[in-house]
Design an enzyme around this catalytic site. Structure first.
Site, PDB file in Angstrom:
ATOM      1  CG  LEU A 138       7.277  -5.811   8.278  1.00 52.98           C
ATOM      2  CD1 LEU A 138       8.239  -4.564   8.312  1.00 52.98           C
ATOM      3  CD2 LEU A 138       7.664  -7.295   7.868  1.00 52.98           C
ATOM      4  CG  HIS A 181      13.044   5.990  -4.344  1.00 50.82           C
ATOM      5  ND1 HIS A 181      14.031   5.499  -3.435  1.00 50.82           N
ATOM      6  CD2 HIS A 181      11.912   5.076  -4.117  1.00 50.82           C
ATOM      7  CE1 HIS A 181      13.507   4.710  -2.856  1.00 50.82           C
ATOM      8  NE2 HIS A 181      12.277   4.109  -3.256  1.00 50.82           N
ATOM      9  CB  THR A 229      -0.985  -0.059   1.294  1.00 51.71           C
ATOM     10  OG1 THR A 229       0.046  -0.268   2.333  1.00 51.71           O
ATOM     11  CG2 THR A 229      -1.853  -1.100   0.867  1.00 51.71           C
ATOM     12  N   GLY A 230       2.340   1.122   0.211  1.00 46.39           N
ATOM     13  CA  GLY A 230       2.953   2.396   0.346  1.00 46.39           C
ATOM     14  C   GLY A 230       3.432   2.778  -1.361  1.00 46.39           C
ATOM     15  CD  GLU A 242      18.213   9.366   7.345  1.00 48.32           C
ATOM     16  OE1 GLU A 242      18.061   9.672   6.287  1.00 48.32           O
ATOM     17  OE2 GLU A 242      18.240  10.010   8.242  1.00 48.32           O
ATOM     18  CE  LYS A 261      14.395   0.883   6.105  1.00 54.55           C
ATOM     19  NZ  LYS A 261      13.660  -0.121   5.364  1.00 54.55           N
ATOM     20  CB  ALA A 276       9.923   0.255   6.923  1.00 56.58           C
ATOM     21  CD  GLN A 277       8.378   5.261  11.397  1.00 55.53           C
ATOM     22  OE1 GLN A 277       7.832   5.879  10.596  1.00 55.53           O
ATOM     23  NE2 GLN A 277       9.321   5.503  11.770  1.00 55.53           N
ATOM     24  CB  SER A 333      17.426   3.616   3.775  1.00 52.63           C
ATOM     25  OG  SER A 333      17.566   4.965   3.799  1.00 52.63           O
ATOM     26  CE1 TYR A 358      13.171   4.339   7.502  1.00 47.71           C
ATOM     27  CE2 TYR A 358      14.983   5.378   7.074  1.00 47.71           C
ATOM     28  CZ  TYR A 358      14.182   4.647   6.608  1.00 47.71           C
ATOM     29  OH  TYR A 358      13.989   4.159   5.378  1.00 47.71           O
TER      30      TYR A 358
HETATM   31  P1  NAP Z   1       5.700   3.826   2.585  1.00 43.32           P
HETATM   32  O1  NAP Z   1       5.236   4.621   1.482  1.00 43.32           O
HETATM   33  O2  NAP Z   1       5.926   4.542   3.954  1.00 43.32           O
HETATM   34  O3  NAP Z   1       5.273   2.594   2.709  1.00 43.32           O
HETATM   35  C1  NAP Z   1       5.465   1.613   4.121  1.00 43.32           C
HETATM   36  C2  NAP Z   1       4.526   0.388   4.030  1.00 43.32           C
HETATM   37  O4  NAP Z   1       5.022  -0.309   4.846  1.00 43.32           O
HETATM   38  C3  NAP Z   1       3.317   0.841   3.845  1.00 43.32           C
HETATM   39  O5  NAP Z   1       2.298  -0.175   3.051  1.00 43.32           O
HETATM   40  C4  NAP Z   1       2.658   0.259   5.144  1.00 43.32           C
HETATM   41  O6  NAP Z   1       1.438   0.008   5.341  1.00 43.32           O
HETATM   42  C5  NAP Z   1       3.665  -0.524   5.608  1.00 43.32           C
HETATM   43  N1  NAP Z   1       3.912  -1.106   7.180  1.00 43.32           N
HETATM   44  C6  NAP Z   1       4.385  -0.262   7.843  1.00 43.32           C
HETATM   45  N2  NAP Z   1       4.439  -0.900   8.844  1.00 43.32           N
HETATM   46  C7  NAP Z   1       4.065  -2.286   8.792  1.00 43.32           C
HETATM   47  C8  NAP Z   1       4.004  -3.273   9.432  1.00 43.32           C
HETATM   48  N3  NAP Z   1       4.164  -3.315  10.873  1.00 43.32           N
HETATM   49  N4  NAP Z   1       3.469  -4.611   8.747  1.00 43.32           N
HETATM   50  C9  NAP Z   1       3.082  -4.453   7.734  1.00 43.32           C
HETATM   51  N5  NAP Z   1       3.445  -3.284   6.865  1.00 43.32           N
HETATM   52  C10 NAP Z   1       3.656  -2.331   7.329  1.00 43.32           C
HETATM   53  O7  NAP Z   1       7.240   3.833   2.123  1.00 43.32           O
HETATM   54  P2  NAP Z   1       8.195   3.884   0.679  1.00 43.32           P
HETATM   55  O8  NAP Z   1       8.606   5.216   0.256  1.00 43.32           O
HETATM   56  O9  NAP Z   1       7.373   3.060  -0.276  1.00 43.32           O
HETATM   57  O10 NAP Z   1       9.211   2.994   1.064  1.00 43.32           O
HETATM   58  C11 NAP Z   1       9.349   1.469   0.848  1.00 43.32           C
HETATM   59  C12 NAP Z   1      10.675   0.861   1.795  1.00 43.32           C
HETATM   60  O11 NAP Z   1      11.995   1.513   1.156  1.00 43.32           O
HETATM   61  C13 NAP Z   1      10.330   1.338   3.120  1.00 43.32           C
HETATM   62  O12 NAP Z   1      11.239   0.219   3.723  1.00 43.32           O
HETATM   63  C14 NAP Z   1      11.582   2.628   3.261  1.00 43.32           C
HETATM   64  O13 NAP Z   1      12.051   2.616   4.534  1.00 43.32           O
HETATM   65  C15 NAP Z   1      12.428   2.329   2.287  1.00 43.32           C
HETATM   66  N6  NAP Z   1      13.127   3.185   1.527  1.00 43.32           N
HETATM   67  C16 NAP Z   1      12.382   4.185   0.817  1.00 43.32           C
HETATM   68  C17 NAP Z   1      13.337   5.207   0.422  1.00 43.32           C
HETATM   69  C18 NAP Z   1      12.195   6.151  -0.365  1.00 43.32           C
HETATM   70  O14 NAP Z   1      12.911   7.426  -0.683  1.00 43.32           O
HETATM   71  N7  NAP Z   1      10.935   6.146  -0.556  1.00 43.32           N
HETATM   72  C19 NAP Z   1      14.654   5.329   0.014  1.00 43.32           C
HETATM   73  C20 NAP Z   1      15.330   4.080   0.860  1.00 43.32           C
HETATM   74  C21 NAP Z   1      14.482   3.243   1.559  1.00 43.32           C
HETATM   75  P3  NAP Z   1       0.145   1.013   5.828  1.00 43.32           P
HETATM   76  O15 NAP Z   1      -0.194   1.470   4.361  1.00 43.32           O
HETATM   77  O16 NAP Z   1      -0.555  -0.002   6.305  1.00 43.32           O
HETATM   78  O17 NAP Z   1       0.677   2.216   6.488  1.00 43.32           O
HETATM   79  N1  GDD Z   2       9.760  15.740   6.269  1.00 47.18           N
HETATM   80  C1  GDD Z   2      10.304  17.134   6.100  1.00 47.18           C
HETATM   81  N2  GDD Z   2       9.424  18.026   6.331  1.00 47.18           N
HETATM   82  N3  GDD Z   2      11.535  17.346   5.900  1.00 47.18           N
HETATM   83  C2  GDD Z   2      11.840  18.581   5.939  1.00 47.18           C
HETATM   84  C3  GDD Z   2      11.118  19.684   6.198  1.00 47.18           C
HETATM   85  C4  GDD Z   2       9.759  19.348   6.509  1.00 47.18           C
HETATM   86  O1  GDD Z   2       8.923  20.425   6.788  1.00 47.18           O
HETATM   87  N4  GDD Z   2      11.999  20.631   6.192  1.00 47.18           N
HETATM   88  C5  GDD Z   2      13.141  20.286   5.722  1.00 47.18           C
HETATM   89  N5  GDD Z   2      13.237  19.197   5.641  1.00 47.18           N
HETATM   90  C6  GDD Z   2      14.365  18.151   5.510  1.00 47.18           C
HETATM   91  C7  GDD Z   2      14.637  17.166   6.307  1.00 47.18           C
HETATM   92  O2  GDD Z   2      15.311  17.785   7.667  1.00 47.18           O
HETATM   93  C8  GDD Z   2      15.630  16.142   5.594  1.00 47.18           C
HETATM   94  O3  GDD Z   2      17.000  16.775   5.592  1.00 47.18           O
HETATM   95  C9  GDD Z   2      15.121  16.657   4.122  1.00 47.18           C
HETATM   96  O4  GDD Z   2      14.195  17.544   4.317  1.00 47.18           O
HETATM   97  C10 GDD Z   2      14.189  15.280   3.737  1.00 47.18           C
HETATM   98  O5  GDD Z   2      13.377  14.676   4.365  1.00 47.18           O
HETATM   99  P1  GDD Z   2      12.348  13.531   4.360  1.00 47.18           P
HETATM  100  O6  GDD Z   2      11.675  14.216   2.805  1.00 47.18           O
HETATM  101  O7  GDD Z   2      11.479  13.370   5.400  1.00 47.18           O
HETATM  102  O8  GDD Z   2      13.226  12.519   3.647  1.00 47.18           O
HETATM  103  P2  GDD Z   2      14.387  11.886   4.381  1.00 47.18           P
HETATM  104  O9  GDD Z   2      15.574  12.046   3.605  1.00 47.18           O
HETATM  105  O10 GDD Z   2      14.561  11.898   5.826  1.00 47.18           O
HETATM  106  O11 GDD Z   2      14.056  10.243   4.572  1.00 47.18           O
HETATM  107  C11 GDD Z   2      13.548   9.560   3.063  1.00 47.18           C
HETATM  108  O12 GDD Z   2      14.562   9.238   2.392  1.00 47.18           O
HETATM  109  C12 GDD Z   2      15.274   7.961   2.846  1.00 47.18           C
HETATM  110  C13 GDD Z   2      16.455   7.672   2.010  1.00 47.18           C
HETATM  111  O13 GDD Z   2      17.432   8.533   2.479  1.00 47.18           O
HETATM  112  C14 GDD Z   2      12.376   8.407   3.502  1.00 47.18           C
HETATM  113  O14 GDD Z   2      12.171   8.209   2.354  1.00 47.18           O
HETATM  114  C15 GDD Z   2      13.222   7.352   4.258  1.00 47.18           C
HETATM  115  O15 GDD Z   2      12.087   6.189   4.339  1.00 47.18           O
HETATM  116  C16 GDD Z   2      14.400   6.888   3.192  1.00 47.18           C
HETATM  117  O16 GDD Z   2      15.128   5.842   3.706  1.00 47.18           O
END
Ligand code: NAP
Ligand code: GDD
Length: 324
Positions: free
Chosen positions: A59, A179, A12-13, A127, A153, A82-83, A125, A149
């Site tokens: 999870l 992304h 669903t994410g 991160e 990871k 993930a959270q 990640s 977080y």
């Molecule tokens: P997202 O939109 O926040 O989606 C997270 C998903 O995890 C949702 O489907 C959520 O379900 C599910 N979930 C959370 N807790 C769970 C639990 N306890 N059991 C089962 N499902 C659970 O994240 P995303 O951006 O698609 O990212 C996908 C993965 O890649 C994550 O692991 C994230 O940490 C990692 N990641 C993301 C990025 C990025 O930039 N997007 C970069 C690096 C790594 P609900 O819909 O029920 O909340």
């Molecule tokens: N969310 C948020 N909200 N971030 C802000 C804001 C605000 O109002 N203002 C500035 N920022 C800055 C944060 O401090 C951070 O440095 C940057 O914007 C990106 O924040 P997010 O978009 O929340 O993403 P993230 O980089 O912390 O984490 C995302 O990327 C990771 C990969 O590097 C998430 O998708 C993680 O799940 C993922 O692993």
């Protein structure tokens, strides 16, 4: 040959929805794990929901995953659940560890017990690089996470490597840099900005409140990245891969560009708000995707400018239709 079957946790994410679409386009049978909630939100998957099988699991609950694996016998498991919100991880560090760290062990253990031949993808990640040791960051760059977080990871990454080495499992870790897409959650900065721009343009808001504008991120397009997840699991051997664009931009630059898409001057609308600053910041992320290019033949296809324009246009459209 029978169609391959894949289980996606986190369907669903953002990434889960794009990955499911991609696998369906290749005739996979897709099983999506969803967790129980009082209000189910299938916004991102509604358009293909009738083509996937949704199953209940969490999870936090290994038995639920073992049952799903035994019943559906997938060839591949993509652990995207993930959270995933960094800011929340300071407020809920234990919950984040339970899900984002230990959750990975639970999935791996369930696979080991159900069928250790199943190929496994872990959503690691950038991160994990946190306070970076080198620029750009690559697979060999040491980790220095800066949030609960990021710490979780790092655990998820190493337990994946450990199960690969301990049990010979095909367990791969994709170290993905940020992304984004029109399906990004509203709490992440890119979507917060593009949604804010749309609301200001349409007269619903007159300001956008943000934290640290100096942070720099390597932002790519989610649909490009899920294709590489699939490519990783088609390799003969498991491995670790960085996925990134190789370009970095500040939050300020993102704002400037996003407001300019609708001919507005960002400086007139963006305000600083202490609530959105973090206890410890990741200042600069920029990845080196050359290993993925060499071994997977993968390259991102969407520029930063096109990504920002795509997200702003989609949000303006949504706001005009009264959807956000
Ligand atoms: P997202 O939109 O926040 O989606 C997270 C998903 O995890 C949702 O489907 C959520 O379900 C599910 N979930 C959370 N807790 C769970 C639990 N306890 N059991 C089962 N499902 C659970 O994240 P995303 O951006 O698609 O990212 C996908 C993965 O890649 C994550 O692991 C994230 O940490 C990692 N990641 C993301 C990025 C990025 O930039 N997007 C970069 C690096 C790594 P609900 O819909 O029920 O909340
Ligand atoms: N969310 C948020 N909200 N971030 C802000 C804001 C605000 O109002 N203002 C500035 N920022 C800055 C944060 O401090 C951070 O440095 C940057 O914007 C990106 O924040 P997010 O978009 O929340 O993403 P993230 O980089 O912390 O984490 C995302 O990327 C990771 C990969 O590097 C998430 O998708 C993680 O799940 C993922 O692993």
């Amino acid at each position: 040959m029978p169609a391959k079957k894949a289980l996606i946790t986190g369907i669903t994410g953002q990434d889960g929805s794009y990955l499911a679409e991609y696998l369906l386009s290749m005739d996979y049978e897709v099983i999506g794990m969803i967790r129980r909630s009082s209000t189910m939100s299938f916004e991102r998957i509604a358009h293909f929901q009738d083509r996937v099988t949704l199953v209940s699991g969490d999870l936090a609950d290994e038995v639920s995953m073992l049952t799903i694996l035994k019943e559906h016998r997938p060839n591949e498991v993509y652990n995207l659940a993930a959270q995933s919100f960094v800011q929340t991880s300071w407020g809920q560090p234990v919950f984040t560890g339970e899900t984002t760290a230990l959750g990975v062990t639970r999935v791996l253990d369930a696979i080991r017990m159900a069928d250790p031949e199943i190929r496994f993808y872990q959503a690691s990640s950038s991160e994990m690089f946190g306070k970076v040791h080198e620029v750009p960051q690559r697979e060999t760059t040491p980790f220095y996470p800066r949030s609960p977080y990021g710490v979780a990871k790092v655990y998820g990454h190493w337990i994946t490597v450990n199960y690969r080495e301990s049990y010979g499992m095909h367990a791969t870790s994709g170290i993905l840099f940020n992304h984004e897409s029109p399906r990004r959650g509203l709490e992440f900065v890119t979507r917060k900005i593009t949604n804010g721009v749309a609301r200001i343009k349409c007269g619903l808001d007159d300001a956008l409140y943000l934290g640290n504008l100096d942070a720099q991120r390597d932002w790519g397009y989610a649909a490009d990245y899920v294709e590489a997840m699939w490519r990783m699991l088609q390799q003969d051997s498991p491995n670790d891969y960085v996925l990134a664009t190789g370009e970095t931009h500040s939050v300020r630059e993102f704002c400037e560009l996003a407001f300019s898409v609708v001919d507005l001057d960002w400086e007139k609308y963006v305000r600083r708000d202490e609530r959105f600053f973090r206890p410890a910041e990741v200042d600069l992320l920029v990845g080196d995707p050359s290993k993925a290019a060499a071994l997977l033949g993968w390259r991102p296809s969407t520029s930063f400018e096109d990504l920002v324009a795509m997200m702003v246009t989609a949000d303006v459209d949504r706001v005009r239709k009264g959807l956000v």
